[in-house]
Write a protein that holds these residues in place. Structure first.
Motif, PDB file in Angstrom:
ATOM      1  N   CYS A 144      -4.005  -3.832  -0.012  1.00  0.00           N
ATOM      2  CA  CYS A 144      -3.440  -3.175   1.180  1.00  0.00           C
ATOM      3  C   CYS A 144      -3.546  -1.648   1.126  1.00  0.00           C
ATOM      4  O   CYS A 144      -2.608  -0.938   1.493  1.00  0.00           O
ATOM      5  N   VAL A 145      -4.692  -1.134   0.712  1.00  0.00           N
ATOM      6  CA  VAL A 145      -4.823   0.321   0.574  1.00  0.00           C
ATOM      7  C   VAL A 145      -4.997   1.032   1.915  1.00  0.00           C
ATOM      8  O   VAL A 145      -4.761   2.249   2.012  1.00  0.00           O
ATOM      9  N   LEU A 146      -5.405   0.305   2.949  1.00  0.00           N
ATOM     10  CA  LEU A 146      -5.582   0.930   4.259  1.00  0.00           C
ATOM     11  C   LEU A 146      -4.715   0.309   5.346  1.00  0.00           C
ATOM     12  O   LEU A 146      -4.619   0.855   6.444  1.00  0.00           O
ATOM     13  N   GLY A 147      -4.091  -0.802   5.040  1.00  0.00           N
ATOM     14  CA  GLY A 147      -3.245  -1.435   6.042  1.00  0.00           C
ATOM     15  C   GLY A 147      -2.537  -2.641   5.458  1.00  0.00           C
ATOM     16  O   GLY A 147      -3.000  -3.250   4.491  1.00  0.00           O
ATOM     17  N   CYS A 148      -1.389  -2.962   6.032  1.00  0.00           N
ATOM     18  CA  CYS A 148      -0.564  -4.080   5.573  1.00  0.00           C
ATOM     19  C   CYS A 148      -0.178  -4.944   6.766  1.00  0.00           C
ATOM     20  O   CYS A 148       0.134  -4.403   7.845  1.00  0.00           O
ATOM     21  N   PRO A 149      -0.171  -6.265   6.617  1.00  0.00           N
ATOM     22  CA  PRO A 149       0.206  -7.124   7.745  1.00  0.00           C
ATOM     23  C   PRO A 149       1.663  -6.967   8.153  1.00  0.00           C
ATOM     24  O   PRO A 149       2.038  -7.356   9.260  1.00  0.00           O
ATOM     25  N   TYR A 150       2.481  -6.373   7.288  1.00  0.00           N
ATOM     26  CA  TYR A 150       3.901  -6.215   7.576  1.00  0.00           C
ATOM     27  C   TYR A 150       4.287  -4.773   7.896  1.00  0.00           C
ATOM     28  O   TYR A 150       5.194  -4.532   8.690  1.00  0.00           O
ATOM     29  N   GLU A 151       3.614  -3.809   7.280  1.00  0.00           N
ATOM     30  CA  GLU A 151       3.987  -2.400   7.438  1.00  0.00           C
ATOM     31  C   GLU A 151       3.013  -1.584   8.276  1.00  0.00           C
ATOM     32  O   GLU A 151       3.305  -0.444   8.628  1.00  0.00           O
ATOM     33  N   GLY A 152       1.850  -2.131   8.568  1.00  0.00           N
ATOM     34  CA  GLY A 152       0.852  -1.357   9.303  1.00  0.00           C
ATOM     35  C   GLY A 152       0.114  -0.405   8.386  1.00  0.00           C
ATOM     36  O   GLY A 152      -0.202  -0.744   7.245  1.00  0.00           O
ATOM     37  N   ILE A 180      -6.604  -6.658   4.534  1.00  0.00           N
ATOM     38  CA  ILE A 180      -6.652  -7.272   5.867  1.00  0.00           C
ATOM     39  C   ILE A 180      -7.773  -6.708   6.727  1.00  0.00           C
ATOM     40  O   ILE A 180      -7.936  -7.092   7.885  1.00  0.00           O
ATOM     41  N   GLY A 181      -8.556  -5.807   6.165  1.00  0.00           N
ATOM     42  CA  GLY A 181      -9.758  -5.345   6.837  1.00  0.00           C
ATOM     43  C   GLY A 181      -9.553  -4.531   8.087  1.00  0.00           C
ATOM     44  O   GLY A 181     -10.398  -4.522   8.979  1.00  0.00           O
ATOM     45  N   THR A 182      -8.449  -3.797   8.161  1.00  0.00           N
ATOM     46  CA  THR A 182      -8.160  -3.021   9.371  1.00  0.00           C
ATOM     47  C   THR A 182      -8.579  -1.561   9.258  1.00  0.00           C
ATOM     48  O   THR A 182      -8.512  -0.819  10.238  1.00  0.00           O
ATOM     49  N   GLY A 183      -9.001  -1.129   8.078  1.00  0.00           N
ATOM     50  CA  GLY A 183      -9.325   0.278   7.875  1.00  0.00           C
ATOM     51  C   GLY A 183     -10.577   0.732   8.596  1.00  0.00           C
ATOM     52  O   GLY A 183     -11.430  -0.071   8.976  1.00  0.00           O
ATOM     53  N   THR A 184     -10.680   2.032   8.777  1.00  0.00           N
ATOM     54  CA  THR A 184     -11.846   2.655   9.406  1.00  0.00           C
ATOM     55  C   THR A 184     -12.387   3.743   8.477  1.00  0.00           C
ATOM     56  O   THR A 184     -11.703   4.162   7.535  1.00  0.00           O
ATOM     57  N   PRO A 185     -13.620   4.226   8.702  1.00  0.00           N
ATOM     58  CA  PRO A 185     -14.246   5.148   7.752  1.00  0.00           C
ATOM     59  C   PRO A 185     -13.447   6.404   7.431  1.00  0.00           C
ATOM     60  O   PRO A 185     -13.341   6.791   6.257  1.00  0.00           O
ATOM     61  N   GLU A 186     -12.890   7.065   8.435  1.00  0.00           N
ATOM     62  CA  GLU A 186     -12.143   8.288   8.149  1.00  0.00           C
ATOM     63  C   GLU A 186     -10.893   7.994   7.337  1.00  0.00           C
ATOM     64  O   GLU A 186     -10.514   8.775   6.452  1.00  0.00           O
ATOM     65  N   ALA A 188     -10.667   5.574   5.224  1.00  0.00           N
ATOM     66  CA  ALA A 188     -11.166   5.279   3.884  1.00  0.00           C
ATOM     67  C   ALA A 188     -11.444   6.571   3.125  1.00  0.00           C
ATOM     68  O   ALA A 188     -11.114   6.684   1.939  1.00  0.00           O
ATOM     69  N   ARG A 189     -12.042   7.551   3.801  1.00  0.00           N
ATOM     70  CA  ARG A 189     -12.324   8.836   3.145  1.00  0.00           C
ATOM     71  C   ARG A 189     -11.033   9.522   2.681  1.00  0.00           C
ATOM     72  O   ARG A 189     -10.966  10.049   1.569  1.00  0.00           O
ATOM     73  N   ARG A 190     -10.031   9.529   3.555  1.00  0.00           N
ATOM     74  CA  ARG A 190      -8.758  10.177   3.190  1.00  0.00           C
ATOM     75  C   ARG A 190      -8.116   9.481   1.995  1.00  0.00           C
ATOM     76  O   ARG A 190      -7.551  10.136   1.108  1.00  0.00           O
ATOM     77  N   MET A 191      -8.217   8.163   1.976  1.00  0.00           N
ATOM     78  CA  MET A 191      -7.623   7.410   0.881  1.00  0.00           C
ATOM     79  C   MET A 191      -8.354   7.693  -0.430  1.00  0.00           C
ATOM     80  O   MET A 191      -7.722   7.934  -1.474  1.00  0.00           O
ATOM     81  N   ILE A 192      -9.686   7.710  -0.393  1.00  0.00           N
ATOM     82  CA  ILE A 192     -10.463   8.000  -1.599  1.00  0.00           C
ATOM     83  C   ILE A 192     -10.163   9.415  -2.107  1.00  0.00           C
ATOM     84  O   ILE A 192      -9.991   9.643  -3.310  1.00  0.00           O
ATOM     85  N   ALA A 193     -10.065  10.371  -1.195  1.00  0.00           N
ATOM     86  CA  ALA A 193      -9.765  11.752  -1.584  1.00  0.00           C
ATOM     87  C   ALA A 193      -8.418  11.835  -2.293  1.00  0.00           C
ATOM     88  O   ALA A 193      -8.272  12.562  -3.283  1.00  0.00           O
ATOM     89  N   ALA A 194      -7.429  11.080  -1.806  1.00  0.00           N
ATOM     90  CA  ALA A 194      -6.107  11.094  -2.430  1.00  0.00           C
ATOM     91  C   ALA A 194      -6.147  10.483  -3.828  1.00  0.00           C
ATOM     92  O   ALA A 194      -5.580  11.033  -4.781  1.00  0.00           O
ATOM     93  N   VAL A 195      -6.821   9.353  -3.956  1.00  0.00           N
ATOM     94  CA  VAL A 195      -6.897   8.675  -5.260  1.00  0.00           C
ATOM     95  C   VAL A 195      -7.670   9.521  -6.264  1.00  0.00           C
ATOM     96  O   VAL A 195      -7.320   9.588  -7.447  1.00  0.00           O
ATOM     97  N   ALA A 196      -8.727  10.187  -5.795  1.00  0.00           N
ATOM     98  CA  ALA A 196      -9.573  10.990  -6.683  1.00  0.00           C
ATOM     99  C   ALA A 196      -8.830  12.176  -7.299  1.00  0.00           C
ATOM    100  O   ALA A 196      -9.331  12.803  -8.240  1.00  0.00           O
TER     101      ALA A 196
END
Length: 302
Positions: A144-152, A180-186, A188-196
């Motif tokens: 659930c790194v980009l979205g959650c079925p319960y929390e959005g 859940i496959g709801t993420g979009t490219p931007e 995903a980029r923001r998430m990768i930048a945070a983890v990095a």
């Protein structure tokens, strides 16, 4: 950032894929699938899970599968082992690598494993510690790194914090999953930048589901960020439990086709992967989810 020259494909079909398929798959069929995948050039094939057969019946025969597959010395066959009992099973099966999994959503974590994020991480620490002491490698998964079925939508800083904790346990690689496959490219980029900020980019993998048709676009966005590890599932095995009729894991065939088109090496033979995909699709009684697979089959039949 330029695209990587080479991407490591982590094949998750025999475990993450099959465990979400309703059709029963025999031990012999699982062994044949893994052995076929071992001939494709893949270097990582997730092969089983030492978890409660009550909750994941499809993985109940993982010990027998691990005993019967034709292991190649240059291929890793990791298994899921989320607790000490699972680790004991993995060690008995002579696994060389295990995976542990957490979530970036409190609600998902509590519903999935009945623990908060903090409690789940506390439970994983002794597993990772013992596994490392026994000479095993440990990979971390985050759901659930980009979205959650319960929390959005999920705050990238939460993903980063969970990643930091898994790295501190000794995980050599962190796989970030859009469950859940709801993420979009931007996103995903923001998430990768945070983890990095906490995990070197070369130790980050991505695990996209294609529920909303965004998996390849999201993967490409992460490749542009420097990510060079991609989880994928042969024939698109693994339906998404939160969207009726939707595909789950991005298909290995589709990922390979895109990477080849970008001039990115993988060392994996698409034709051989398709053969494995046809085999397991026949077993479970449905066509491959992979669009590339279907298109190439139609072309060959024309």
């Amino acid at each position: 950032m330029a695209l990587p020259d080479f991407v490591k494909i982590v094949e998750v079909g025999p475990r993450d894929g099959l465990q979400n398929e309703k059709a029963a798959v025999s031990t012999e069929q699982k062994v044949r699938l893994i052995d076929m995948l071992s001939e494709t050039g893949l270097k990582v094939i997730e092969s089983g899970a030492f978890v409660s057969p009550k909750w994941v019946p499809q993985m109940a025969d993982s010990a027998e599968v691990m005993a019967r597959i034709g292991r190649k010395p240059d291929i890793s066959y990791p298994v899921l082992a989320p607790n000490l009992k699972g680790l004991e099973g993995a060690l008995a099966a002579q696994a060389e690598e295990i995976a542990i999994f957490g979530a970036a959503s409190e609600s998902f974590s509590k519903r999935n494993i009945n623990k908060s994020i903090a409690e789940s991480l506390d439970a994983f620490r002794p597993v990772a510690e013992k596994a490392l002491a026994e000479g095993l490698r440990v990979r971390g998964y985050i759901s659930c790194v980009l979205g959650c079925p319960y929390e959005g939508r999920i705050d990238p800083t939460v993903v980063a914090e969970v990643s930091r904790e898994l790295k501190s346990m000794g995980c050599y690689e962190i796989s970030l999953g859009d469950t859940i496959g709801t993420g979009t490219p931007e996103e995903a980029r923001r998430m990768i930048a945070a983890v990095a900020e906490y995990v070197p980019i070369e130790e980050i993998g991505v695990h996209f589901h294609d529920t909303y048709g965004q998996a390849l676009a999201n993967l490409y966005a992460c490749l542009e960020m420097g990510v060079a590890v991609a989880d994928a599932s042969v024939a698109g095995l693994g339906g998404c439990p939160y969207a009726k009729g939707a595909t789950g894991n991005v298909a290995t065939e589709d990922v390979l086709y895109m990477l080849q088109g970008c001039g990115i090496g993988t060392g994996v033979d698409l034709t051989k992967v398709m053969a494995a995909g046809r085999f397991i699709s026949d077993v479970i009684g449905r066509p491959p989810v992979s669009r590339v697979h279907r298109a190439l089959m139609a072309k060959d039949a024309a």
